[in-house]
Design a protein around this motif. Structure first.
Motif, mmCIF file in Angstrom:
data_model
loop_
_atom_site.group_PDB
_atom_site.id
_atom_site.type_symbol
_atom_site.label_atom_id
_atom_site.label_comp_id
_atom_site.label_asym_id
_atom_site.label_seq_id
_atom_site.Cartn_x
_atom_site.Cartn_y
_atom_site.Cartn_z
ATOM 1 N N PRO A 80 0.828 -1.215 0.000
ATOM 2 C CA PRO A 80 0.000 0.000 0.000
ATOM 3 C C PRO A 80 0.859 1.261 0.000
ATOM 4 O O PRO A 80 1.860 1.341 0.714
ATOM 5 C CB PRO A 80 -0.806 -0.125 1.304
ATOM 6 C CG PRO A 80 -0.846 -1.599 1.589
ATOM 7 C CD PRO A 80 0.476 -2.130 1.105
ATOM 8 N N GLY A 86 -4.069 1.647 4.391
ATOM 9 C CA GLY A 86 -3.407 0.449 4.887
ATOM 10 C C GLY A 86 -1.899 0.525 4.906
ATOM 11 O O GLY A 86 -1.230 -0.480 5.179
ATOM 12 N N HIS A 445 -4.499 -6.327 3.142
ATOM 13 C CA HIS A 445 -3.893 -5.538 2.078
ATOM 14 C C HIS A 445 -2.889 -6.286 1.203
ATOM 15 O O HIS A 445 -2.569 -5.823 0.118
ATOM 16 C CB HIS A 445 -3.205 -4.299 2.670
ATOM 17 C CG HIS A 445 -4.140 -3.409 3.428
ATOM 18 N ND1 HIS A 445 -5.128 -2.665 2.823
ATOM 19 C CD2 HIS A 445 -4.259 -3.161 4.754
ATOM 20 C CE1 HIS A 445 -5.798 -1.991 3.736
ATOM 21 N NE2 HIS A 445 -5.289 -2.270 4.925
#
Length: 506
Positions: A80, A86, A445
């Motif tokens: 990310p 995230g 994520h």
């Protein structure tokens, strides 16, 4: 027949990894050994042991090359972005290969190797150091000319040094490395690092200060644990001296207990009962897990915050908390965890709730000899956040992060939806599990991971590279082995894909 020979590799290995011709010791064993090991001569045993050492070094180098190849396929660019909800917070924890390797690579490597995250991080870090800063050491390891422990010691001491300085230390030490003890080699590397680049040594010390932490390790003795603090040398020495002085005062006042025990008592008092240090007063939180059989005099061990203690220790601890009347300590709470025959958690109840259920009994069978269930897991809720009853049930069931080989205790964990709430996953105990913040972020994520949970809390985690590990809640026994010829049980349906974003805490 048994024998050995030395040859040279003529073809490069697969995977397209860096390669250079090297000596290779080949050992072969025939269908039967002509003699038992007990009949080997001293020289034969010593030679074989040295051969095993060389093979271990060669295997360590191959493992490092495979780790580097996997890390090369997990670039940091896939993580990310810094402005994404995230994204990893800067300065929270150090990551091997920062800026080059995905932060989630360590977790995948830990799962593939079936080791803890710390061990995986060390192996990735030393592979990067060998490749980028100590190529001659790496080559000697590949050839079996330098053992794994000495190669690892050099990597650890020179991890934070600039590549050119590390190279100078390597040039000065590698020729004599095999003839120096591991500790002596590390000491010499540190001395040369200070001589060649004092600024680099200071930078390494500053980096070590950033990554310092307090660790809790199980002890070899049941009911004990080791609390370790990584401190600058002068702070550690001053702290030890203060503790020792206070213990010596107790000894001088006539306390007959061993001085080591007095030091531990002084340390405990300073931590648990701080005075005039400006810090807020806090209370320690203990989660005690006990089997009813142990309370009645049996031998089943229990746990305190995930650390195993004996049944006798457990009874002594509970007696000190209020005898076997089991009353809640001041400022604390008391919850009973009711388990089934296979160790699965059925319900969590306060003493008052348990007493009411026992008094009320079953309305259909007032004689009280039925098998009707009077309680069970908390009901599902339509909300995203779990109810307090659900939180109590899941934390009592899981006790720690459920990611394979992660031992983070429940107090530092999130309650996570295995199938994301945004994808239709219910806020139900059969779809909730404890994950530490790091592994919660990975599940939400990182790309290519798969999490599947069974109703009893058994969790399967599959890496992007296809390796699956299974974790069960503590106390839950695995199913019996499948009889030969019986078809395998059907696998659980995979969950729907995770959404791009997850609600808070991210």
């Amino acid at each position: 027949m048994f024998g050995c020979m030395t040859t040279a590799t003529a073809e490069p290995p697969p995977l397209g990894l860096p390669w250079s011709p090297s000596r290779l010791d080949i050992v072969w064993v025939g269908a039967e050994r002509p003699r038992e090991l007990s009949s080997w001569s001293d020289e034969q045993l010593a030679a074989r042991l040295q051969g095993v050492q060389r093979q271990r070094a060669i295997a360590a180098a191959e493992e490092a090359e495979l780790i580097l190849a996997l890390a090369g396929q997990r670039p940091a660019a896939a993580d990310p972005a810094p402005d994404h909800p995230g994204a990893r917070r800067a300065g929270w924890t150090a990551q091997p290969g920062d800026g080059e390797v995905s932060e989630f690579c360590t977790a995948e490597l830990a799962t593939v190797l079936n080791v803890g995250r710390g061990t995986a991080a060390k192996r990735l870090t030393r592979a990067l150091v060998w490749r980028d800063k100590l190529p001659a050491t790496f080559a000697a390891l590949k050839a079996g000319e330098l053992d794994e422990r000495r190669a690892a010691e050099l990597a650890e001491k020179l991890e934070h040094a600039p590549a050119d300085v590390a190279g100078r230390v390597e040039d000065a030490l590698l020729g004599e490395a095999r003839d120096v003890s591991v500790t002596g080699l590390g000491k010499r590397a540190t001395e040369l690092l200070l001589r060649f680049d004092a600024a680099a040594a200071e930078e390494a010390r500053a980096e070590a200060t950033k990554t310092a932490d307090v660790h809790l390790y199980p002890s070899a003795v049941d009911g004990h644990a080791v609390l370790a603090v990584d401190l600058p040398a002068e702070v550690a020495a001053a702290s030890h001296d203060l503790i020792d002085q206070l213990a010596q005062m107790l000894k001088a006042d006539g306390d007959e207990r061993p001085i080591g025990q007095l030091r531990t008592l002084v340390h405990t008092a300073l931590v648990l009962h701080p005075a005039d240090n400006g810090l807020p007063l806090v209370a320690a939180n203990l989660t005690i897990t006990a089997a009813l059989e142990a309370l009645e005099g049996g031998s089943t061990p229990g746990e305190v915050n995930g650390l195993v203690i004996t049944a006798a220790h457990l009874r002594d601890l509970l007696a000190r908390l209020g005898a076997l009347g089991l009353t809640a300590p001041d400022g604390g709470s008391l919850t009973y965890a009711i388990t089934g025959p296979d160790g699965e958690l059925l319900a969590t109840l306060t003493p008052a709730e348990l007493a009411r259920l026992a008094k009320r009994g079953c309305s259909e069978h007032p004689a009280g000899d039925c098998g009707c269930a009077l309680t069970g897991p908390p009901p599902a809720t339509d909300r995203y956040r779990p109810t307090e009853r659900q939180r109590a049930f899941v934390t009592a069931r899981d006790r720690r992060c459920r990611f394979p080989n992660c031992g983070q205790r429940v107090g530092a964990n999130d309650i996570d939806h295995v199938i994301a709430h945004a994808c239709g996953g219910a806020t139900d105990c059969a779809n909730l599990c404890c994950l530490c913040r790091s592994h919660h972020r990975l599940k939400t994520h990182a790309r290519g991971w798969r999490f599947v949970m069974a109703p009893d809390g058994t969790l399967q985690v599959t890496t992007p590279s296809g390796v699956t590990r299974t974790t069960r809640p503590p106390g839950v026994r695995p199913p019996p082995a499948r009889p030969p010829g019986e078809p395998p049980r059907a696998e659980a349906e995979p969950p729907p894909p995770e959404p791009a974003d997850d609600p808070p805490p991210f």
